[in-house]
Design a protein around this motif. Structure first.
Motif, PDB file in Angstrom:
ATOM      1  N   HIS A 270      33.004  36.621  31.530  1.00  0.00           N
ATOM      2  CA  HIS A 270      32.383  35.347  31.941  1.00  0.00           C
ATOM      3  C   HIS A 270      33.341  34.504  32.769  1.00  0.00           C
ATOM      4  O   HIS A 270      32.917  33.806  33.698  1.00  0.00           O
ATOM      5  CB  HIS A 270      31.907  34.582  30.712  1.00  0.00           C
ATOM      6  N   LYS A 271      34.621  34.616  32.462  1.00  0.00           N
ATOM      7  CA  LYS A 271      35.622  33.841  33.190  1.00  0.00           C
ATOM      8  C   LYS A 271      35.664  34.237  34.661  1.00  0.00           C
ATOM      9  O   LYS A 271      35.811  33.376  35.548  1.00  0.00           O
ATOM     10  CB  LYS A 271      36.990  34.045  32.543  1.00  0.00           C
TER      11      LYS A 271
ATOM     12  N   ILE B 177      37.082  38.556  29.312  1.00  0.00           N
ATOM     13  CA  ILE B 177      37.257  37.849  30.592  1.00  0.00           C
ATOM     14  C   ILE B 177      36.037  37.939  31.493  1.00  0.00           C
ATOM     15  O   ILE B 177      36.045  37.374  32.592  1.00  0.00           O
ATOM     16  CB  ILE B 177      38.485  38.367  31.347  1.00  0.00           C
TER      17      ILE B 177
END
Length: 595
Positions: free
Chosen positions: A325-326, A323
């Protein structure tokens, strides 16, 4: 006639002679005029043997069949104990969880108690029997056998003591009480006469293996006094009750958790919802997070540090990396060679400079501190694993835990001063609910009028934290929350603490002098913040509390500036302008748990 519940663990019924010794103890209690209910665990290593058999025939045994199998360990023990009592000339009846009316939900291997029908046990007691009840197990609404999970026999004993209105709940084990720390690590550890539920909850979560935290939660919820004592002697042990042994000693116990790993998510956007995203991803992997530190963000970014059990590091890193980069974080670091040393005490909330005293002890022992988190009754520091033993010895000596406090009271003295009829109606009402182990929140509160000070670029070496809080203490400033985590630059750390807003200017003056003295990068401070606390019984075993808190704040677009967690509270720092709104949305979300 008085009624006592006696629980015997696996080591206490490990062989025929120990089974007969447990039987003799129960008969002696009955001859002294008590009605007796015994709660018995599986013999010795029998549960381990059953687990081995299961994995020998199936790579992935069905959860229902595992509970069916594991429950036979206790069924064997209760039958043998009842036989021994009969052979010694007394009357006994053995009962499985289903036979004595233990109803649970259908969560195999970790079932929660919903209700206990005491009619059969009472009838058998009235007929002069010693009732030998199987620990660790119950049945669901479809009559499937369920097990309660780790510490389940302790939980069974305390639950039976609560619903039966027992005069005492005795936990017979291979140790003779609760010690100020693990006597296997420090021979000078002292056995305490009395320890509070809250202190024992914290120590149990930190690895004190005398009792499991879930049973302490139950005892606190229903006011059940617990007597931890040796199965192999008549020596008085330790009483676990609502009061502490001493009102003046800031620390009652110290603990060391060796198998820790630290994870830091760097450069997390300092906007609402980020904590919820990180910890939801970890929770989805069934990983339990321990120390949680979110420090105050700078330039729109913050760093979030937390610890997990060492064997769950790989799974945790995988969940977070998925997660990163999200959520727009810049990276992740970790350290698998750390340990956690903690001190616990009810009185520390009323005394200044307790943290400084702990940090100075660690500094004098040459122990470096990687992370700090505090609650009202606990201070935890993450230290290098190869310095763990030195760290434990240093804090144990600093708070003179080997010596009995001058104002220490025995259980008899505490009983003489207390009201024996207090809260009886409340206990009876709560015992009538069809969810004995439901989450119980005691308060959702805001502490307004707070300020915080953050020191960035704090050198990561021994003695700096001690210097910081020594100087703050000398200035007469009372510190509430303390968090220290990595700040992502040059391996340095950031230290933040909260104070009363009236103390902000003198605290900043001290902090700026420290910044120059230790060549720190920056000092920041601001008022207008509020501490939001969710307090309750069962925060550890009901892991959704933190998740729901972060979800609610994220949905309301309320940013979290700081986080600190413990067994009894989840604390976050938010902007004061959103304090009332945050409290109201959490009261709505937890309305059922607040009752």
């Amino acid at each position: 006639m008085s009624l006592i519940v006696q629980k015997f663990g696996g080591t206490s019924v490990a062989d025929p002679e120990k089974i007969r010794a447990a039987a003799r103890r129960a008969i002696r209690a009955q001859n002294q005029g008590h009605r007796v209910v015994m709660v018995v665990s599986a013999m010795g290593k029998q549960t381990d043997e059953l687990l081995r058999l299961a994995t020998a025939v199936s790579e992935k045994p069905p959860a229902r069949e595992m509970d069916m199998l594991l429950s036979t360990g206790e069924q064997t023990s209760v039958a043998l104990v009842a036989m021994a009592i009969d052979d010694l000339g007394a009357k006994a009846v053995s009962l499985t969880g289903g036979q004595f009316g233990m109803k649970t939900d259908n969560s195999y291997s970790k079932a929660r108690i919903r209700s206990i029908d005491t009619s059969r046990i009472k009838s058998l007691l009235d007929d002069g029997n010693i009732v030998v009840a199987a620990g660790f197990q119950g049945i669901d609404d479809d009559f499937n056998i369920t097990t309660l999970g780790r510490g389940g026999s302790d939980t069974t004993a305390v639950a039976l003591a609560a619903v039966l209105g027992a005069d005492a709940c005795e936990i017979h084990t291979d140790v003779d009480g609760v010690y100020t720390t693990d006597p296997r690590l420090l021979p000078e550890a002292r056995r305490v006469d009395v320890i509070s539920y809250d202190e024992m909850l914290e120590l149990a979560s930190l690895g004190a293996g005398v009792m499991h935290s879930r049973s302490i939660e139950f005892a606190k919820k229903f006011g059940v006094p617990i007597h931890v004592r040796s199965s192999f002697s008549d020596r008085e042990g330790t009483m676990i009750v609502s009061q502490a042994e001493s009102e003046s000693s800031p620390v009652s116990g110290a603990a060391l958790t060796k198998d820790e790993a630290r994870v830091t998510v760097l450069g997390v956007p300092d906007v609402p919802g980020m904590s919820q995203a990180i910890f939801s991803a970890i929770a989805a992997q069934k990983v339990a997070v321990d120390m949680v530190v979110q420090n105050v963000g700078a330039q729109g970014k913050a760093d979030v540090s937390f610890t997990v059990a060492g064997h769950e590091l790989k799974l945790t890193l995988s969940a977070v990396e998925a997660i990163i980069h999200k959520i727009g974080a810049s990276g992740i670091t970790h350290d698998a060679e750390v340990a956690k040393v903690s001190v616990v005490g009810l009185a520390m909330a009323r005394q200044k400079s307790v943290a400084a005293r702990m940090f100075r002890a660690l500094a004098d022992a040459g122990v470096n501190i990687h992370m700090i988190t505090t609650s009202e009754i606990k201070i935890s520091a993450l230290v290098p694993r190869d310095q763990a033993a030195d760290a434990l010895r240093a804090v144990h000596e600093a708070f003179q835990l080997d010596q009995r406090p001058v104002d220490a009271k025995t259980w008899a003295e505490i009983q003489a001063e207390s009201n024996p009829h207090a809260d009886v109606d409340d206990v009876v009402t709560r015992l009538q609910n069809d969810a004995l182990e439901a989450l119980t929140l005691t308060d959702i509160a805001i502490l307004a009028g707070q300020a915080r000070v953050t020191l960035d670029g704090v050198p990561d070496h021994a003695g700096v934290a001690a210097d910081i809080f020594d100087e703050i203490g000398r200035a007469g400033i009372f510190v509430d929350m303390i968090v220290q985590g990595y700040d992502g630059q040059d391996g340095s750390t950031s230290v933040s603490f909260t104070i009363d807003q009236a103390d902000l200017e003198p605290a900043l003056k001290v902090a700026k002098a420290l910044c120059q003295q230790h060549a720190m990068r920056d000092v920041r401070g601001s008022g207008g913040i509020t501490k939001l606390s969710v307090s309750g019984i069962g925060l550890r075993s009901h892991t959704q509390v933190g998740t729901v808190l972060f979800e609610q704040l994220a949905a309301a677009q309320i940013n979290v500036e700081m986080i600190a967690t413990s067994e009894l509270q989840v604390n976050v720092v938010i902007d004061s302008s959103r304090g009332d709104e945050a409290e109201n949305c959490l009261r709505d979300a937890f309305a059922e748990a607040l009752g």
